[in-house]
Write an enzyme that holds these catalytic residues in place. Structure first.
Site, short mmCIF file in Angstrom:
data_model
loop_
_atom_site.label_atom_id
_atom_site.label_comp_id
_atom_site.label_asym_id
_atom_site.label_seq_id
_atom_site.Cartn_x
_atom_site.Cartn_y
_atom_site.Cartn_z
N SER A 1 -7.17 34.39 69.21
CA SER A 1 -6.35 35.15 68.26
C SER A 1 -6.96 35.17 66.86
O SER A 1 -6.79 36.15 66.13
CB SER A 1 -4.94 34.56 68.20
OG SER A 1 -4.25 34.78 69.41
N THR B 1 -2.91 34.78 63.78
CA THR B 1 -2.77 36.20 63.43
C THR B 1 -2.31 36.40 61.99
O THR B 1 -2.97 37.12 61.23
CB THR B 1 -1.85 36.91 64.42
OG1 THR B 1 -2.38 36.75 65.75
CG2 THR B 1 -1.73 38.39 64.09
N GLU C 1 4.03 40.45 63.46
CA GLU C 1 3.54 39.87 64.71
C GLU C 1 4.69 39.37 65.57
O GLU C 1 5.50 38.55 65.13
CB GLU C 1 2.58 38.70 64.45
CG GLU C 1 2.01 38.13 65.75
CD GLU C 1 1.43 36.74 65.62
OE1 GLU C 1 0.61 36.37 66.49
OE2 GLU C 1 1.78 36.01 64.68
N ASP D 1 2.76 35.89 73.75
CA ASP D 1 1.60 35.06 74.08
C ASP D 1 2.00 33.66 74.49
O ASP D 1 1.49 33.10 75.47
CB ASP D 1 0.68 35.01 72.86
CG ASP D 1 -0.52 34.12 73.04
OD1 ASP D 1 -1.44 34.51 73.80
OD2 ASP D 1 -0.58 33.04 72.42
N HIS E 1 1.00 31.95 78.10
CA HIS E 1 0.24 30.70 78.26
C HIS E 1 1.00 29.73 79.17
O HIS E 1 0.39 29.00 79.95
CB HIS E 1 0.01 30.05 76.90
CG HIS E 1 -1.15 30.61 76.14
ND1 HIS E 1 -2.45 30.52 76.58
CD2 HIS E 1 -1.20 31.25 74.94
CE1 HIS E 1 -3.27 31.08 75.70
NE2 HIS E 1 -2.54 31.55 74.69
N ASP F 1 -3.56 41.70 70.22
CA ASP F 1 -4.88 41.17 69.86
C ASP F 1 -5.72 40.88 71.10
O ASP F 1 -6.95 40.88 71.05
CB ASP F 1 -4.75 39.92 69.00
CG ASP F 1 -3.76 38.90 69.57
OD1 ASP F 1 -3.06 39.21 70.56
OD2 ASP F 1 -3.67 37.80 69.01
N HIS F 2 -5.04 40.65 72.24
CA HIS F 2 -5.69 40.38 73.53
C HIS F 2 -4.58 40.29 74.56
O HIS F 2 -3.40 40.29 74.22
CB HIS F 2 -6.48 39.06 73.49
CG HIS F 2 -5.65 37.91 72.99
ND1 HIS F 2 -4.67 37.32 73.76
CD2 HIS F 2 -5.62 37.28 71.79
CE1 HIS F 2 -4.08 36.36 73.06
NE2 HIS F 2 -4.63 36.31 71.86
#
Length: 407
Positions: A70, A123, A239, A244, A248, A286-287
């Site tokens: 990130s 971020t 954000e 995310d 995870h 971002d991914h």
């Protein structure tokens, strides 16, 4: 008209400079892939606000890996240059890159940073501070306090030591710490941290856990209200960090309800932009995280019932009728979606964001000269004209190289 005459007319015409939009809003649903969009749409039982806004895709790799973290991704999106994983707004040589927040301040615009992570998460930090290591929280928070950015909203209250609180008060910041005090906060500068660490997940709030923290739409709304008063415009980062976090943890309800809340914020921001046509909104993860795939037949009850029934996979156990799988507990290198209100703004690489949004070129901060002194372990720079600058609060200090830079 003959070709030669037409060419002379074109050459004689005055050049019109490309102007950056008055207001720029970047929204990042951290770690969100298209499979999460699919499940969230089924849970909602209706189209997402994002559905009408998606128009492209973005590559995400970093300078050091085909799979970005990130920090490197935020640096690329904020500064326009790819860097190594773990770097926060510094290049591969550890030289500070001008962030989107710093650029906007130099243009006379107001700036806001809103996140459901801690404010020193990778971020938000990539748009507002500098560090050679993303977990250097002390460097990041002091850089943010010294940045002059008008609005910071998120988690991470444990970072506010008494000394840092006094710095903020001296700089004129309101310091709300819950939803009610955020609503009541007045003035043009707000530094609101609403939880010790990351903010309370939406799936936990749905389960009835007591929570006096504002939601992402509430924080975004406050930021828009404050920043839109600036006649020169603003830059705002929003954000949705915990899509995310859930990925995870292989906790789909966590990710889904964070995305649905982010999507509410998207609808709110696009409505603002419609009323303010000089506003450009760009939305991209971002991914992707987790490698989420839909691999089996949907259960009889439907994904919606399964997700709503589960509090989180950790707390209640993975429902037997989940029809999804994760391939990793980490990030993946796949492209992510691109959305917004201006399809002509079409960065193909994450490092194209500054150029596409504001015609910005990559800039490195100017180096400062002077003598470094340490007082109680804190570096200070004494400049040739006798000024004393504290590391990161007054100027950017890169401990790895011992060099100082002006914002």
């Amino acid at each position: 008209m003959k070709m030669k005459s037409l060419l002379l007319v074109l050459l004689a015409a005055p050049l019109v400079a490309w102007a950056a939009p008055k207001n720029i809003i970047v929204m990042v649903p951290d770690g969100c892939g298209v499979a999460t969009l699919t499940v969230a749409r089924q849970v909602k039982g209706a189209p997402l606000a994002l559905d009408k806004a998606i128009y492209g895709a973005v590559q995400t790799r970093s300078a050091s890996s085909s799979i970005t973290d990130s920090a490197a991704a935020a640096t690329a999106m904020s500064c326009g240059e790819r860097t190594y994983n773990g770097a926060v707004a510094v290049d591969t040589w550890k030289r500070p890159l001008r962030t989107f927040g710093e650029w906007a301040k130099a243009q006379g615009k107001s700036v806001g940073i809103v996140t459901t992570d801690t404010i020193v998460g990778a971020t938000p930090s990539g748009f507002s501070a500098h560090a050679t290591k993303r977990y250097d929280a002390d460097t990041l928070i002091e850089g943010q306090i010294g940045s002059g950015i008008e609005v910071f909203l998120g988690g991470g209250r444990e970072m506010l030591t008494p000394e840092r609180t006094e710095w903020l008060k001296a700089r004129g910041y309101a310091l709300p710490d819950d939803a009610a005090s955020l609503r009541e906060a007045k003035g043009g500068k707000i530094f609101g941290l609403f939880s010790k660490g990351p903010m309370t997940a939406m799936v936990a709030r749905r389960s009835g856990a007591p929570c006096d923290e504002p939601t992402l739409p509430e924080m975004a709304g406050k930021a828009l209200s404050v920043l839109s008063k600036d006649p020169d415009g603003f830059f705002l980062l929003i954000e949705g960090a915990q899509v995310d976090h859930g990925a995870h943890a292989h906790d789909l309800p966590w990710s889904v309800y964070e995305l649905l809340t982010f999507d509410e914020t998207v609808a709110q921001v696009l409505a603002f932009a419609e009323k303010h046509p000089d506003t450009v909104v760009l939305i991209a993860p971002d991914h992707e995280t987790g490698g989420l795939t839909l691999t089996g037949t949907e259960p009889k009850e439907g994904a919606r019932a399964a997700v709503i029934r589960a509090a989180t996979s950790k707390k209640s156990g993975k429902p037997k009728d989940w029809f999804v799988n994760y391939s990793t507990g980490n990030h993946t290198g796949v492209d992510v979606f691109l959305a917004g209100n201006t399809p002509s703004v079409r960065p193909y690489l994450n490092c194209d964001f500054p150029k596409a949004l504001a015609d910005r070129e990559v800039e490195r901060l100017p180096e400062l000269q002077g003598k470094t002194e340490k007082v109680n372990g804190i570096p200070w720079l004494v400049t040739p004209d006798g000024k004393r600058l504290r590391a990161n609060l007054d100027a950017v200090y890169i401990e790895d190289t011992g060099k100082w830079y002006a914002r």
